[in-house]
Design a protein around this motif. Structure first.
Motif, short mmCIF file in Angstrom:
data_model
loop_
_atom_site.label_atom_id
_atom_site.label_comp_id
_atom_site.label_asym_id
_atom_site.label_seq_id
_atom_site.Cartn_x
_atom_site.Cartn_y
_atom_site.Cartn_z
N PRO A 1 0.83 -1.21 0.00
CA PRO A 1 0.00 0.00 0.00
C PRO A 1 0.86 1.26 0.00
N THR A 2 0.34 2.27 -0.60
CA THR A 2 1.14 3.49 -0.73
C THR A 2 0.52 4.69 -0.02
N ASN A 3 -0.72 4.57 0.42
CA ASN A 3 -1.29 5.76 1.03
C ASN A 3 -0.62 6.03 2.38
N ASN A 4 -0.65 7.28 2.74
CA ASN A 4 0.10 7.77 3.88
C ASN A 4 -0.18 6.99 5.15
N SER A 5 -1.44 6.72 5.40
CA SER A 5 -1.77 6.12 6.69
C SER A 5 -1.41 4.64 6.74
N SER A 6 -0.98 4.08 5.61
CA SER A 6 -0.55 2.69 5.66
C SER A 6 0.88 2.58 6.20
N TYR A 7 1.59 3.70 6.24
CA TYR A 7 2.95 3.67 6.79
C TYR A 7 2.88 3.39 8.27
N TYR A 8 3.81 2.59 8.73
CA TYR A 8 3.88 2.42 10.17
C TYR A 8 5.23 2.92 10.65
N ASN B 1 6.54 5.61 10.19
CA ASN B 1 7.16 6.31 9.06
C ASN B 1 7.86 5.40 8.05
N MET B 2 7.53 4.13 8.10
CA MET B 2 8.13 3.18 7.16
C MET B 2 7.03 2.58 6.29
N PRO B 3 7.29 2.39 5.01
CA PRO B 3 6.29 1.70 4.19
C PRO B 3 6.17 0.24 4.63
#
Lengths: 474, 1134
Positions: free
Chosen positions: B770-777, B779-781
């Motif tokens: 996933p690429t949307n911002n909130s999928s980062y955990y 600050n890491m993809p």
């Protein structure tokens, strides 16, 4: 002949097309989906996968585990008239349909992701030390997931003398297979072994404690030993953490769940610096963890489903109006009316960090273990208890003196822990531990610690010829 | 003598010839019946010829010279210059003609002294020696005569040559000439003239002093000459060995329908069509011969003019909004010539991996000839609910709330009323919400079509239509604009080019979901005690948005907008007579938009909300087919070989944002991603017939699909069928006279078909990145496995056995077909809930086995046929089919691993799909009014335990009916026609998921009057328990639990369609240039007979999931009733 030629031609065309089976290979063309075969090629792919395992932890320790445990216990009441699986848990009658599906599912999702890392990491060139570290993080995650599962879906350690009672399925590979439940003994062994490896190979700091560290592993080992009545090891581990991790108790309780600095009455509060391992929110990315705690959220916009037991509040929590936690963590709604309720405001912030192992909690383990281990260390127990009281009351007025009996000191520690860690998923585990440790006359909201309903039922789809469900209360 | 060619008017005779060709098939059937007639002219007349290398023309002339025979034929059909040598002595004319036309396409009909020579319309008829003898003696001149003249035409007003005209009871007679005219000297005392012609109904006309008589003869169709689409070809119904139901345009036109599949309802045995709700434009659930799928879609394959079209509503990315969206509704039913439903393996097997659910072939109208024909029709209708909900008003509701309050041990006035109203305030309101959201809907429809020849070689069919279809729900309407062009170009006789294009736009104005403030709220959460508006004029929101459907309807605007175009081009080349090639390509494009607006008043944030979801489906199709047919002596062979490829691509996106009129609105695009699939197929079919009575058919299809796993990329689907036209056998004729048994055919088929209606990519192991911002955990993809691979994934396979017998009696007065089928489906897809310890939730696997077995029977009886169009005629069509559905294997999976459908419909081994599994309700305790359940052993208990080993949930009802069917009666008299279609369904149970909230448990839901039958005091023997405000009083910890108390018998008989029409006689039309005009009044859903206490037993609930559509289509939950429609139709042709 002309006709035959045409037919033959048709057949040839057909055969040619047949040869192009390639055109029947269509792969997802979404930019957000890749084939398994191409998914893990580089170190950063592995890191992303590991990170997704951390991410999945918020589906377990981001509120579901804690609230399920607390609902079984004696601190909470439930909003009347609501129908949801949480009601079943609260009534200690969870069924295959109405249970905590999230903790169960998400634990194994996280475990699957780390097992995938472990099975693929050798195929990717990563420097030896780094690889060891990444693997240690995997063991850590796997351990704390199994630990959540076994505490929620099985009777506690010591429920049977040999601990051969039903535990949970230990999953240490990615095979798609039906498995029988391991015994609680096996589960605790595996968790200990995973955490030991993690303790060995993890670094002392990592991503500001948003990722696993040596200290986090030790802290969870302390929790594990504590839970299995191994107070010597629990003391050793927690003492190591408290003494040597370099982290200190936060000055204010308000810091515990902050993800960014906050100002109240011109006083700035920084996010907790005592967390040994935490789940983190990232406001800049609109990323939140701990959404499952919203069931507690008590403010003008949200009427909470899970509330503080009024008797507990009036008899215990609010007994001393000087307690700073009183105003920080509780709010009374509809005061003096029929529909009055007491909300817990600990989790009201949208963007919060959830510490899962932190000095406060480790000091409680240390304090209690100090009294329960082979050679009692009353001094350190008193010291830890007084640290909490001084923080809560702002002075030494409520400190206990050294002449307190061990028995009363233990009671005081129990009470203080209940007040300090309320709604964080510790109380019921402690009651189960004390019950299985032989404490007599212990009742958890009217039932025995080993009442079948104190163990959550497992989701319906798990039942198979190998997998035995939990006993349901009659 | 009259040779047609001498008239030289090609067009004029083309139609006649066509008719003769059609009739010739008919003759095959009835000719033998007449063969035994004694004393015919042909049997008594012996001829001798001795001709060497004479032309055919000379032979015919020689016969005419020797006898009273007259030949009728069209020059282009008979090779008059062909040279033959004939040596016969004292032979009947048939013998001579059989020799003369041996090896040619020609067939002939002997009508006493008239012999019509034509061409067999199909190869199978090549060898037919057809003859017909009319029992009539030579005409003898008699004294005291008068002359009577007249003309005979068919129903299309085209002259009929060769019609026998005799004075009834005498041997006096003649035949009509090429212009259909006759002139006859009759005795003065003659009373009646009898007109007869092969394939036409005999008519008797009283003379009554008339000297000029005009007669219209009507075709006596018994259907066997009908051409039936069989998939990649056509066949005469007589020769068909598969099980195929056909519905013609005449059955479609007379109905008030929006989408064509509705026309199939009650028309075809084994074809179950459940219309959606009363919402305008709502789709139907169509199931052919039961249900053979669990998770995969059970919808049939729809093929329009050879193109498998996109029809999957689940691919539209649309929430249902209270109805099943219907991609089929783009097609104008008026453009459809016929619908064929292919049911068994012999019929649908040629569609291989997509044939299991049956195939529905739609043939659209084409240009008929070069003559200009214009048709205009319009329909105007009024829509009301078929039945109104029986919810109560304020007085009753409050009374019962009080009763529940007191039953629960409270005293005084009830507190905490829903909506935060005081008891006194509540009394002031009495809102009839159902009345507020409904009105009389107006429906209008206009169709204009033209068929004409641009040139001799280029023919066109053009149509345009507009449909504005309001339902009885306010602000709910379906709109359609549709245009269609079909071009047929014959540059040379060997080459035909067909181009077809259709463009349509449909727009459906929707109201909210039934359960969230839409229509359903008016039967549920909108209580009569609530006002519509507050005193300050704002909408009442005190009980939430869901409880004010008027507000939701006014402040929310949602519509589906579908634009669709289906285009095809095909080339048909016939290099030699026996061989033909056809190549066609098609593009079917669909753009589906779901657009919505929500006023800020409905929201908690300040600002309106807008969304727009768009889905595009491109569907490309290519096919190449070669057909070869030949006959060697009495063996006839048709061989077809083909290749087809289909590719479909779906894309889409959704944009949603808070609307701010004063700023640039942000785009918040959500990409739906791309869905692609492809089928590549090779297929062949061999039809063999011997002696015109023994039929064999073999077909084979190889289907490859992108949806199948690597280990199963191609599937093989063989079928085998046998047919025996027993009525051709001499020994049968000896047992039963052909006058009684006119036709008898036995059929048997066995073969494999498949179903590949599964999501794409399910066989592949994949990761999500996933690429949307909130999928980062932190600050890491992230990336993680989303599916693990299943290289074995393949189609569902159904092994079909079909045995059938077709018979016609008394020359087609009674036509019937009886069929038995057994469908054993294997490798049925289950989206299995795999053990969650794997970290995955589910996977599509080929696991289950399902058995569908049934009998189908249909019969058409012509109870009164009369002698002419204007006489009283009565026809009855009846069909019935049974279905026995059973899950025979679940691969050891438990019901839980498979998962349930809505409202506890389940997959249970040994039970039908969608069995309701619930705690069984026994009775109400007469002492305390509490419900008594049955435990697993059947013992009464007041404890409610649902699941688990100790649970009481047991199979408690099935949603599949035991039998369904329809009966149509048509009465005609002097141009008036009355037609009534009743449909029926017996044995299905219906789970009313709303009833448990609408009755006896008082909550924030309204109450139904059938719940009045409740326990009130000790001794009451009531249907429902005591009223309470707390479900705990009923023995369960949850409020809304499912028990068999809410399972009802859903059997019903419904007058689906009643139509009364009048054909304006031609004498009134003459001045208007109209060739026909018909005016009719139609009623839809006028009457329903049922024991179901809810609103409507005919339910096709909206679901967003194929499994729910298989398992719980009639678990109703506030499903709004069907429409009752009165409409007035006018249909005129120029």
């Amino acid at each position: 002949m002309k006709n035959n030629k045409s037919i033959i031609l048709l057949i040839i065309i057909g055969l040619l097309l047949n040869a192009c089976e390639d055109i029947l290979e269509i792969n997802p063309s979404s930019s957000e989906e890749v084939l398994e075969a191409n998914a893990l090629k580089t170190e950063s792919d592995i890191e992303e996968l590991l990170n997704s395992a951390y991410d999945a932890l918020s589906g377990i320790y981001g509120g579901t585990f804690q609230r399920s445990v607390d609902l079984l216990g004696d601190d909470m009441t439930f909003k009347p008239g609501v129908t949801s699986n949480l009601v079943n848990i609260y009534k200690r009658f969870s069924t295959v349909y109405f249970t905590d599906h999230d903790t169960y599912t998400n634990s194994y999702v996280s475990i699957m992701r780390v097992n995938t890392v472990l099975e693929n990491i050798d195929n990717i060139s990563i420097p030896g030390d780094k690889k060891k570290e990444l693997m240690a993080e995997c063991f850590f995650i796997r351990a704390i997931c199994h630990f959540a599962l076994v505490r929620l879906y099985s009777q506690p350690y010591n429920y049977t003398s040999d601990n051969l009672h039903k535990g949970i399925v230990l999953k240490t590979n990615t095979k798609i297979e039906l498995l029988a439940r391991n015994t609680v003994e096996e589960v605790y062994k595996q968790i200990e072994s995973d955490l030991k490896t993690a303790e060995n190979d993890l670094p002392a700091t990592n991503s500001d404690f948003a990722r696993a560290t040596k200290w986090a592993a030790k802290a969870f080992l302390a929790q594990l030993y504590f839970q299995k009545h191994d107070y010597d090891n629990a003391f050793t581990m927690s003492n190591d953490v408290v003494s040597n991790s370099g982290l200190q108790l936060d000055p204010s309780h308000y810091q515990r769940f902050l993800s960014t600095s906050d100002t109240i009455d011109s006083e700035i509060y920084f996010p907790s610096s005592e967390a040994l391992f935490k789940l983190v929110s990232t406001p800049g990315r609109n990323k939140t963890v701990g959404g499952y705690f919203d069931e507690y959220k008590a403010d003008e916009s949200n009427i909470p489903n899970i509330r503080i037991d009024p008797d507990l509040y009036y008899d215990v929590i609010s007994a001393n109006s000087q307690d700073k936690r009183l105003h920080l963590w509780y709010k009374i709604f509809n005061a003096n009316q029929d529909n009055e309720y007491i909300g817990c405001t600990k989790f009201n912030k949208s963007f919060k960090n959830i510490p899962l192992a932190y000095i406060t909690e480790q000091k409680f383990i240390r304090a209690e273990s100090a009294l329960l281990k082979q050679s009692v260390n009353k001094t350190i127990a008193i010291e830890d208890l007084n640290d909490f009281r001084e923080r809560a009351f702002g002075d030494e007025s409520r400190n206990v003196s050294s002449d307190i009996s061990e028995e009363n000191l233990l009671i005081a520690i129990h009470k203080e822990k209940r007040l300090e860690l309320i709604c964080e998923g510790f109380r019921t585990q402690d009651l189960k531990r004390r019950g299985s440790g032989g404490e007599s006359g212990l009742l958890v909201r009217g039932v025995s610690w080993d009442y079948p309903g104190m163990v959550l039922q497992i989701t319906a789809s798990e039942a198979n010829e190998l997998f035995e469900l939990n006993e349901e209360p009659q | 003598m009259n040779y047609y060619e001498e008239k030289g008017d090609f067009l004029k005779y083309l139609r006649k010839t066509m008719r003769i060709m059609r009739l010739s098939l008919f003759l095959i059937v009835i000719s033998t019946a007449m063969a035994f007639s004694a004393n015919s002219y042909s049997q008594n007349t012996k001829l001798s010829l001795d001709l060497n290398k004479a032309t055919v023309k000379e032979v015919l002339k020689a016969i005419e010279d020797q006898s009273e025979y007259l030949f009728f034929y069209q020059k282009k059909h008979v090779d008059l210059n062909r040279q033959v040598t004939l040596h016969v002595t004292e032979q009947e004319v048939e013998t001579i003609l059989n020799q003369l036309f041996a090896g040619t396409d020609n067939i002939y009909v002997i009508n006493d002294r008239q012999i019509v020579i034509g061409v067999a319309p199909r190869r199978e008829l090549e060898k037919q020696a057809v003859r017909l003898n009319v029992n009539m003696k030579p005409v003898i001149d008699q004294p005291q005569q008068k002359e009577i003249t007249g003309k005979v035409t068919d129903t299309d007003r085209l002259p009929l040559p060769g019609v026998s005209v005799i004075v009834k009871g005498t041997t006096i007679g003649t035949v009509t000439n090429a212009d259909g005219e006759f002139s006859l000297n009759i005795p003065l005392n003659a009373e009646t003239l009898q007109f007869s012609f092969v394939g036409m109904k005999t008519q008797e006309i009283p003379i009554e002093g008339k000297t000029v008589i005009l007669v219209i003869l009507e075709e006596e169709t018994i259907g066997l000459e009908e051409v039936v689409a069989i998939g990649y070809g056509v066949q005469n119904k007589r020769d068909v060995v598969g099980s195929i139901s056909k519905v013609g345009s005449e059955d479609i036109a007379g109905k008030q329908i929006v989408s064509f599949e509705q026309a199939l309802q009650g028309q075809a045995a084994g074809v179950s069509v459940t219309q959606g709700t009363g919402m305008a434009g709502s789709g139907s659930v169509v199931r052919i011969r039961g249900m053979a799928s669990i998770n995969a879609s059970g919808d049939p394959l729809y093929v329009v003019d050879g193109i498998p079209i996109s029809q999957d509503m689940f691919g539209l990315n649309a929430t249902t909004w209270g109805m099943n969206p219907n991609p089929l509704s783009s097609i104008n039913p008026n453009d459809i010539e016929s619908i064929e439903v292919l049911k068994d393996a012999a019929a649908s097997g040629i569609y291989g991996s997509r044939g299991s659910n049956g195939v529905i072939i739609i043939t659209t109208k084409k240009a008929k000839g070069t003559q200009l024909e214009i048709n205009f029709s319009t329909k105007h209708g009024l829509s009301t609910p078929a039945n109104n909900p029986n919810v109560v008003g304020t007085e009753n509701w409050m009374q019962m709330y009080q009763e529940a309050w007191e039953n629960d041990g409270n005293t005084g006035v009830p507190q905490n009323l829903p909506g935060n109203l005081t008891w006194e305030h509540a009394k002031l309101n009495n809102t009839d919400w159902w009345k507020e959201i409904t009105h009389v809907g107006y429906k209008q429809e206009y169709n204009l079509s033209a068929s004409f020849g641009v040139t001799e070689k280029l023919k066109a069919y053009i149509s345009g239509s507009y449909n504005n279809n309001e339902s009885y729900i306010k602000r709910n309407a379906f709109n359609r604009y549709n245009g269609k062009i079909n071009l047929l170009y014959n540059p040379t006789p060997k080459l035909t080019l067909t181009a077809s294009t259709m463009l349509a736009n449909t727009k459906t104005d929707l109201v909210g979901d039934p359960w969230s403030g839409g229509t359903g709220a008016a039967m549920g959460t909108a209580l009569p005690i609530y006002p519509i508006r507050n005193e300050d004029g704002t909408y009442f929101k005190g009980a939430g948005n869901d409880a004010n459907p008027v507000m939701v309807s006014d402040l929310m605007d949602v519509f589906n907008d579908e634009t669709r175009t289906i285009n095809s081009l095909s080339i048909n080349y016939v290099p030699i007579k026996k061989l033909s090639f056809s190549v066609s390509g098609a593009i079917d494009y669909l753009k589906f938009i779901n657009d919505g607006f929500q006023d800020k008043y409905l929201r908690s944030v300040d600002g309106d909300y807008i969304w727009k979801s768009q889905t595009n489906i491109f569907n490309y199709n290519y096919s190449a087919i070669g057909t070869y047919n030949t006959s060697i002596e009495e063996n006839e062979i048709v061989f077809m070989l083909g290749n087809e490829m289909q590719y479909s691509k779906t894309t889409g996106e959704r944009n949603e944002y808070d609307y701010d009129p004063e700023s640039t609105n942000p785009e918040n695009l959500i990409d739906y991603g791309i869905q692609e699939w492809r089928f590549l197929s090779f297929f062949g079919r061999l039809n063999y017939k011997y002696k015109d009575r023994y039929i064999a058919q073999v077909s084979l299809r190889f289907d490859g699909s992108s949806r199948f796993g690597a280990n199963n990329k191609f599937g093989t689907f063989p079928t085998f069928a046998l047919g025996w036209i027993a009525s051709e056998e001499k020994f049968i004729k000896e047992i039963i006279s052909e006058d009684v048994l006119s036709f008898l055919k036995f059929k048997a088929s066995y073969g494999y078909t498949g179903n590949s209606n599964i999501p794409n990519y399910e066989h592949l192991g994949t990761y999500v990145t996933p690429t949307n911002n909130s999928s980062y955990y932190n600050n890491m993809p992230v990336r993680y496995p989303s599916r693990y691979s299943n290289p074995d994934l393949k189609w569902e396979i159904t092994k079909n056995l079909d045995l059938a017998v077709e018979a016609q009696f008394w020359g087609g007065r009674v036509a019937a077909e009886l069929a038995y089928f057994l469908k054993r489906s294997e490798d049925v897809f289950i989206n299995v809930n795999i053990s969650q310890t794997t970290g995955f939730r589910d996977q599509w696997q080929n696991i289950a086995k399902i058995r569908n077995e049934g009998l189908e029977f249909n019969i058409t009886t012509r109870n009164f046929v009369g002698n002419s169009l204007r006489d009283f005629r009565w026809t009855t069509k009846f069909n019935i089919s049974t279905i026995d559905n059973k899950i025979t294997d679940l691969g050891g999976l438990t019901s839980e691993e498979i998962g349930g459908g809505a409202n506890d419909t389940r997959i249970l081994l040994g039970y039908p799909i969608g069995t309701m599994r619930m705690v069984r309700f026994s009775r109400i305790d007469t002492e305390d009014g509490r419900p008594i359940y049955l435990d697993r052993e059947g013992n009464e208990t007041k404890t409610y335990i649902f699941a688990g080993e100790n649970g009481y949930a047991m199979p408690a009802g099935k949603l599949i009916p035991d039998f369904t069917g329809g009966i149509t009666n048509t009465f005609e008299y002097k141009g008036f026609s009355l037609s009534a279609l009743f449909i029926f369904s017996y044995g299905a149970k219906l789970y009313d998921a709303a009833a448990k909230r609408q009755m006896t448990l008082m909550s924030n839901w309204n109450f139904r009057t059938d719940g009045f039958d409740r326990w009130q005091k000790p001794g009451d023997d009531a249907k429902y328990p005591r009223l309470t405000l707390d479900g705990n009083n009923w023995g369960a910890s949850e409020q809304w639990f499912n028990t068999s108390m809410w399972i009802y018998d859903a059997s019903y008989i419904r007058l689906k369609n009643l139509s009364f029409s009048y054909d304006i006689p031609s004498k009134f039309l003459k001045k208007t240039h109209l060739s026909s005009a018909r005016i009719s009044v139609t009623g839809t859903n006028l009457l329903t007979f049922t024991n179901f206490p809810g609103i409507d037993p005919e339910v096709a609930r909206d679901f967003n999931d194929a499994r729910d559509r298989n398992m719980s289509p009639n678990a109703t939950y506030l499903t709004i009733p069907q429409e009752k429609i009165y409409s007035l139709d006018l249909n005129i042709s120029f």
